[in-house]
Scaffold this motif. Structure first.
Motif, PDB file in Angstrom:
ATOM      1  N   ASP A 172       4.767  -6.611   5.812  1.00 47.78           N
ATOM      2  CA  ASP A 172       3.291  -6.594   5.875  1.00 47.78           C
ATOM      3  C   ASP A 172       2.815  -8.008   5.543  1.00 47.78           C
ATOM      4  OD1 ASP A 172       0.721  -5.760   6.130  1.00 47.78           O
ATOM      5  OD2 ASP A 172       0.623  -4.693   4.219  1.00 47.78           O
ATOM      6  N   LEU A 173       1.629  -8.390   6.054  1.00 46.62           N
ATOM      7  CA  LEU A 173       1.165  -9.760   5.792  1.00 46.62           C
ATOM      8  C   LEU A 173       0.367  -9.863   4.506  1.00 46.62           C
ATOM      9  CD1 LEU A 173       0.190 -11.186   9.284  1.00 46.62           C
ATOM     10  CD2 LEU A 173       2.231 -11.637   7.922  1.00 46.62           C
ATOM     11  N   ASP A 202       0.466   3.596   3.006  1.00 46.53           N
ATOM     12  CA  ASP A 202       1.113   3.100   4.214  1.00 46.53           C
ATOM     13  C   ASP A 202       2.626   3.247   4.110  1.00 46.53           C
ATOM     14  OD1 ASP A 202      -1.124   2.548   5.583  1.00 46.53           O
ATOM     15  OD2 ASP A 202      -0.974   0.353   5.535  1.00 46.53           O
ATOM     16  N   LEU A 227       3.539   6.791   4.714  1.00 42.27           N
ATOM     17  CA  LEU A 227       3.404   7.136   6.132  1.00 42.27           C
ATOM     18  C   LEU A 227       4.550   6.526   6.938  1.00 42.27           C
ATOM     19  CD1 LEU A 227      -0.446   6.730   6.698  1.00 42.27           C
ATOM     20  CD2 LEU A 227       0.870   8.865   6.557  1.00 42.27           C
ATOM     21  N   LYS A 247      -0.323  -1.917  13.069  1.00 40.59           N
ATOM     22  CA  LYS A 247      -0.313  -0.516  12.627  1.00 40.59           C
ATOM     23  C   LYS A 247      -1.549   0.189  13.172  1.00 40.59           C
ATOM     24  CE  LYS A 247       0.561  -1.859   8.195  1.00 40.59           C
ATOM     25  NZ  LYS A 247       0.666  -1.696   6.726  1.00 40.59           N
ATOM     26  N   ASN A 298       0.848  -1.194   0.000  1.00 33.70           N
ATOM     27  CA  ASN A 298       0.000   0.000   0.000  1.00 33.70           C
ATOM     28  C   ASN A 298       0.884   1.245   0.000  1.00 33.70           C
ATOM     29  OD1 ASN A 298      -1.620   2.178   0.778  1.00 33.70           O
ATOM     30  ND2 ASN A 298      -3.005   0.815   1.917  1.00 33.70           N
ATOM     31  N   THR A 330       1.557  -4.952  10.476  1.00 28.72           N
ATOM     32  CA  THR A 330       0.339  -5.244   9.732  1.00 28.72           C
ATOM     33  C   THR A 330      -0.853  -4.605  10.399  1.00 28.72           C
ATOM     34  OG1 THR A 330      -1.079  -7.031   8.958  1.00 28.72           O
ATOM     35  CG2 THR A 330       0.067  -7.407  11.028  1.00 28.72           C
ATOM     36  N   SER A 331      -1.973  -4.567   9.679  1.00 31.55           N
ATOM     37  CA  SER A 331      -3.211  -4.022  10.247  1.00 31.55           C
ATOM     38  C   SER A 331      -3.963  -5.107  11.016  1.00 31.55           C
ATOM     39  CB  SER A 331      -4.121  -3.510   9.135  1.00 31.55           C
ATOM     40  OG  SER A 331      -3.469  -2.503   8.414  1.00 31.55           O
ATOM     41  N   SER A 332      -3.589  -6.378  10.793  1.00 26.92           N
ATOM     42  CA  SER A 332      -4.376  -7.485  11.355  1.00 26.92           C
ATOM     43  C   SER A 332      -4.086  -7.692  12.825  1.00 26.92           C
ATOM     44  CB  SER A 332      -4.058  -8.775  10.594  1.00 26.92           C
ATOM     45  OG  SER A 332      -4.646  -9.848  11.274  1.00 26.92           O
ATOM     46  N   LYS A 333      -5.188  -7.746  13.601  1.00 26.88           N
ATOM     47  CA  LYS A 333      -5.048  -8.065  15.014  1.00 26.88           C
ATOM     48  C   LYS A 333      -5.549  -9.486  15.260  1.00 26.88           C
ATOM     49  CE  LYS A 333      -6.005  -3.724  17.258  1.00 26.88           C
ATOM     50  NZ  LYS A 333      -6.972  -3.058  18.143  1.00 26.88           N
ATOM     51  N   VAL A 352      -4.530   2.964  13.527  1.00 23.78           N
ATOM     52  CA  VAL A 352      -5.209   3.830  12.543  1.00 23.78           C
ATOM     53  C   VAL A 352      -4.860   5.294  12.839  1.00 23.78           C
ATOM     54  CG1 VAL A 352      -7.471   4.619  11.774  1.00 23.78           C
ATOM     55  CG2 VAL A 352      -7.065   2.180  12.156  1.00 23.78           C
ATOM     56  N   ASP A 353      -4.841   5.574  14.107  1.00 27.69           N
ATOM     57  CA  ASP A 353      -4.565   6.950  14.538  1.00 27.69           C
ATOM     58  C   ASP A 353      -3.138   7.355  14.173  1.00 27.69           C
ATOM     59  OD1 ASP A 353      -4.873   9.348  16.123  1.00 27.69           O
ATOM     60  OD2 ASP A 353      -3.490   8.332  17.520  1.00 27.69           O
ATOM     61  N   PHE A 354      -3.000   8.515  13.502  1.00 26.87           N
ATOM     62  CA  PHE A 354      -1.704   8.925  12.935  1.00 26.87           C
ATOM     63  C   PHE A 354      -0.632   9.074  14.004  1.00 26.87           C
ATOM     64  CE2 PHE A 354       1.331  12.124  11.358  1.00 26.87           C
ATOM     65  CZ  PHE A 354       1.821  11.428  10.278  1.00 26.87           C
ATOM     66  N   ASP A 355      -0.977   9.736  15.100  1.00 29.73           N
ATOM     67  CA  ASP A 355       0.022   9.930  16.152  1.00 29.73           C
ATOM     68  C   ASP A 355       0.540   8.588  16.651  1.00 29.73           C
ATOM     69  OD1 ASP A 355      -0.044  12.638  16.035  1.00 29.73           O
ATOM     70  OD2 ASP A 355      -1.635  12.845  17.553  1.00 29.73           O
TER      71      ASP A 355
END
Lengths: 152, 724
Positions: free
Chosen positions: A69-70, A18, A21, A121, A15, A99-102, A123-126
């Motif tokens: 990343d997965l 991502d 960022l 990762k 991505n 990764t985004s996966s929990k 979602v919140d930028f900080d």
């Protein structure tokens, strides 16, 4: 992009947002000098094993850590992890799953395959900036990597 | 005649010897040999009386010749005179004598000496010969005498044998005579014994007569015997008392039945029922005498005004030659038994009526599976189409026809096994009626036993259950269909669940990335382009970010809710008070803690999944803190009560409360009773609480009033039996 010779973080991320960022987070911690972004699993493996378009490259890459990343096109993150940990030359290379996966099964499988760390990762930028820069700092500055050539 | 052989190698010597011998001995026959060998040969072929032998000869010398002659058994008796000139010493003479020589003469031979020796030798030889001959004669005579004696001995032996035979014959005759005498003696003894036996029999007969009389008179049955004229020749006491009304057992002798009948009737001539016995009965005596066979007769009527029914047995009476001389009879009073049988029949008729009113058929069969059907109720006809009589004539055959072939063997086997064990058979099986219709019947039967445990017969009841079967089958079919539908539906649900899982996985991963981008890039915009943004631009950036974060929270909550379906419950004992305390401590900040009074009163422990119950408490306590945050002092109280193995918990706060008309919406996902501005939240928390409590087999509900606080109730099991 930096010369390949001095790469010490391999970021495997499909991505582009991502990826951007992540780079921003690393830059904020002054860690942005030595990285390479592979857009899928196949490219990551080619890079590490000097195959395909990387076959002409110098083999003296001194990679300290892989941010993996997965969910990746072509070869999945789990598959990349499996190959790296199964290969004699790369099995000691630290791999951090980012990764985004929990999902519990993902976490379990990653560790089973020998992942060195598992980072979600935010979602919140900080939080995101904080997480990535902390992880980068830890693996590049605090962690002592094994004394072997991490590349083929 | 004397035959002499001279053996010498010197012919002169032979001539000299010849001259000497022939002159001095008148009847001499002289022969000569020129060597030892020739001499021996000649001696073997001629009978010499004497041999003159020269000792020194070429070839076979005199010693050797002498040895050979003396070794021959035919020649050894011939005397040998050795003639020698040279060897006259003692040793050579001894040697010659040892070899058997009889005498010596030295050369030159003196005639007188020669003749004397020869004559002596010949005389000796002749006397020896004579003795031998006489001995032979004697031996012959002895042998002849012995033969004659032997013959006489044989004669004697034969005579002895004959004598022995004669003696044996004599012995036999003697034995026969003795036997004859013994037989005579035995016969005499037997005769004596017969006389004694006869006396004994007469005694026994007397005793038997007494015994027979005693037995007969002791019996309750009636006994009698009659002659050909039907006059009594014997009666026992019972027949006299109970039938004839005779004075004693002697009175009827010589009289007939009618004598006594008349006497009885004449006693009460006005009472025709005083004595009616036998009026309707046949002349059974005549029947038995005519047929010559025993017979059984029912004879009845009144005796002394009382009804009597007799089971009478009569038989012809024969003498020892087999000639008919009368009849014998016996009678048993069965008046009472008849009465009982009559009553039984009546009761059975009543029972039969009762049984025929039953919807099914009732039967009683013999125990041995041997084709005897003792009773079948009329109910068999509506069920089977056969009549009771049909069952009685051929029950097994009929049952075989009735029961469908594929059930027949098993049914019989079961029936036999169970009845044999003394248990009750109960079963259902299909039958085919007389009209060919297939019906299902239900049967129950069991053995009936007497006091000593022997099975008397089997009784059973059979009912038509076709309608019930049909209904049951309908229900079963319906159930099967239902089950099938449930299976299909379950499969669909499982399929849907899988899709949902795949969906939530995607959501978890894919929906976060764009949110992160929205949030991140808004921030980049805000940070990198701050100089170009006015206050409204900055506010818009903040709104975008705020919504992105909220959506992230929504996704997390949604995932938590869907994850609940996938995880099983691991029941353990939980100290709810401790857990609530730690949840409160971990989920509130210092500022919140400062203005909150958090109280636990009487909080019981319960069974539940540690992680899930913790989630419930987190959500409920967070809610309580959140909705009471506008109060100066937040009051949160947790309490519990135990009812019927369940613990009921209540979490009360003094917060914003809610309108009870929306109470049913509280626990729905994404249902919110307050605006985001009032109270932050995704509307998932209570849905999660409800789902967890339901998974624990508990209940959850809430009570509240706007601005007067809210109470959330939930229950958990006190103990769990084999759950999970």
């Amino acid at each position: 992009m930096n010369p390949l010779e001095s790469v010490d973080i391999l970021i495997v991320e499909d991505n582009p947002s991502d990826a951007e960022l992540t780079i921003r987070a690393l830059k904020k911690s002054s860690l942005a000098n030595h990285f390479f972004i592979a857009e899928n699993g196949e490219e990551a493996l080619d890079f590490l094993f000097c195959r395909g378009k990387f076959s002409e490259q110098d083999r003296s890459k001194n990679i300290k850590v892989v941010f993996l990343d997965l969910k990746l096109p072509k070869v999945s993150g789990m598959e990349v992890l499996r190959v790296l940990k199964a290969h004699e030359a790369t099995k000691m290379l630290p791999v951090v799953i980012i990764t985004s996966s929990k999902e519990d099964p993902d976490i379990e499988e990653a560790y089973k395959l020998g992942a060195n760390s598992y980072v979600v990762k935010p979602v919140d930028f900080d939080s995101f900036i904080h997480t990535i820069s902390t992880t980068g700092l830890y693996w590049l500055m605090i962690n002592i990597p094994p004394k072997v050539k991490s590349s083929v | 005649m004397i035959k002499i052989l001279a053996i010498d190698d010197n012919n002169d010597n032979l001539v000299v010897l010849y001259a000497m011998l022939t002159t001095s001995i008148p009847d001499v026959v002289y022969d000569s040999a020129r060597s030892g060998r020739e001499g021996v040969d000649k001696a073997r072929s001629n009978p010499y009386d004497l041999i003159l032998l020269d000792l020194v000869m070429p070839g076979m010398d005199g010693y050797e010749t002498c040895r050979q002659l003396k070794e021959d058994p035919d020649l050894q008796r011939i005397p040998i005179i050795i003639l020698t000139a040279e060897k006259t010493d003692a040793s050579s003479r001894i040697k010659a004598l040892q070899l058997g020589a009889d005498s010596f003469l030295s050369k030159p031979v003196i005639e007188a000496e020669l003749i004397a020796v020869v004559t002596t030798m010949i005389r000796v030889k002749q006397s020896e010969d004579t003795i031998r001959r006489e001995k032979q004669l004697l031996e012959k005579t002895v042998a002849e005498r012995t033969g004659s004696l032997q013959f006489q001995l044989e004669e004697l032996k034969r005579t002895e044998r004959e004598l022995k035979n004669s003696y044996a014959a004599l012995e036999t005759t003697k034995l026969a005579t003795l036997n004859l005498m013994e037989d005579l003696r035995t016969e005499i003894e037997q005769r004596k014994r017969s006389e004694e036996t006869l006396k004994e029999s007469q005694k026994k007969y007397m005793e038997l007569s007494i015994m027979f009389r005693s037995i007969s008179d002791n019996m309750t049955d009636m006994l009698w015997a009659k002659d050909l004229e039907k006059r009594f020749i014997f009666t026992n006491k019972s027949v006299c008392e109970n039938l004839l009304v005779a004075s004693d057992t002697n009175e009827p002798i010589g009289k007939g039945d009618m004598f006594f009948v008349k006497r009885q009737r004449e006693l009460y001539p006005d009472d025709p029922s005083w004595h009616t016995f036998g009026e309707l009965c046949i002349d059974s005596d005549q029947v038995v005498m005519d047929s010559g066979h025993p017979g059984q007769f029912d004879e009845y009527g009144n005796i002394k005004g009382k009804y009597l029914f007799l089971d009478v047995r009569k038989s012809p009476l024969l003498d020892i030659n087999g000639n008919l001389i009368g009849t014998v009879g016996s009678a048993q009073d069965i008046t009472n038994e008849r009465e009982i049988t009559k009553q039984l029949e009546q009761s059975e008729r009543q029972l039969s009526t009762l049984v025929s009113n039953l919807p099914g058929m009732v039967y009683r069969s013999s125990t041995g599976f041997d084709d005897v059907m003792l009773f079948v109720s009329d109910g068999c006809f509506p069920i089977t189409g056969y009549k009771p009589e049909d069952f009685k004539t051929n029950p097994i055959g009929l049952f075989n026809d009735l029961i469908l072939e594929e059930y027949r063997e098993t049914k019989w086997q079961q029936w036999k096994d169970i009845i044999a064990k003394g248990e009750m058979f109960e079963g259902e099986y299909p039958i085919k009626t007389a009209a060919g219709e297939v019906k299902w019947v239900w049967e129950r039967c069991s053995g009936i036993y007497n006091d000593s445990g022997d099975m008397l017969y089997v009784e059973g009841y059979i009912e038509d259950i076709s309608d019930r079967r049909a209904a049951e089958e309908g229900i079963k079919k319906l159930n099967d269909e239902l089950e099938q539908r449930v299976l299909e539906r379950t499969a669909q649900f499982e399929e849907a669940n899988k899709e949902l899982e795949a969906f939530s996985y995607s959501v978890s991963h894919d929906l976060r990335a764009p949110l992160r981008a929205i949030d991140g890039f808004t921030r980049i915009l805000f940070e990198d382009y701050q100089p170009f943004l006015d206050s409204e631009g900055k506010r818009v950036c903040a709104v975008i970010q705020e919504n992105a974060v909220r959506m992230g929270q929504l996704i997390d909550d949604l995932l938590a809710l869907s994850r609940l379906n996938r995880t099983g419950i691991n029941f353990t004992g939980i100290n709810i008070a401790n857990l609530a305390q730690s949840v409160y401590a971990e989920n509130t900040n210092d500022e919140e803690k400062k203005r909150t009074i958090f109280t636990l009163t009487n909080v019981h422990g319960a069974m539940g999944d540690q992680v899930l119950v913790r989630q419930v408490l987190v959500n409920l306590i967070n809610n309580a803190v959140k909705f009471s945050s506008r109060r100066e002092v937040s009051q949160i109280t947790i309490s519990s009560e135990v009812h019927n193995d369940m613990v009921f918990y209540c979490i009360h706060d003094n917060g914003a409360g809610f309108d009870m008309k929306y109470a049913d919406k509280l626990f729905g996902a994404f249902q919110r009773l307050h605006s985001i501005k009032e109270f932050d939240g995704t509307g998932i928390g209570l849905a999660i609480v409800q789902r967890i409590i339901h998974q624990h087999g508990g209940k959850v509900w809430a009570r509240g009033e706007v601005d007067k606080g809210a109470s959330f109730y939930f229950s958990l099991p006190l103990k769990v039996e084999n759950k999970q």
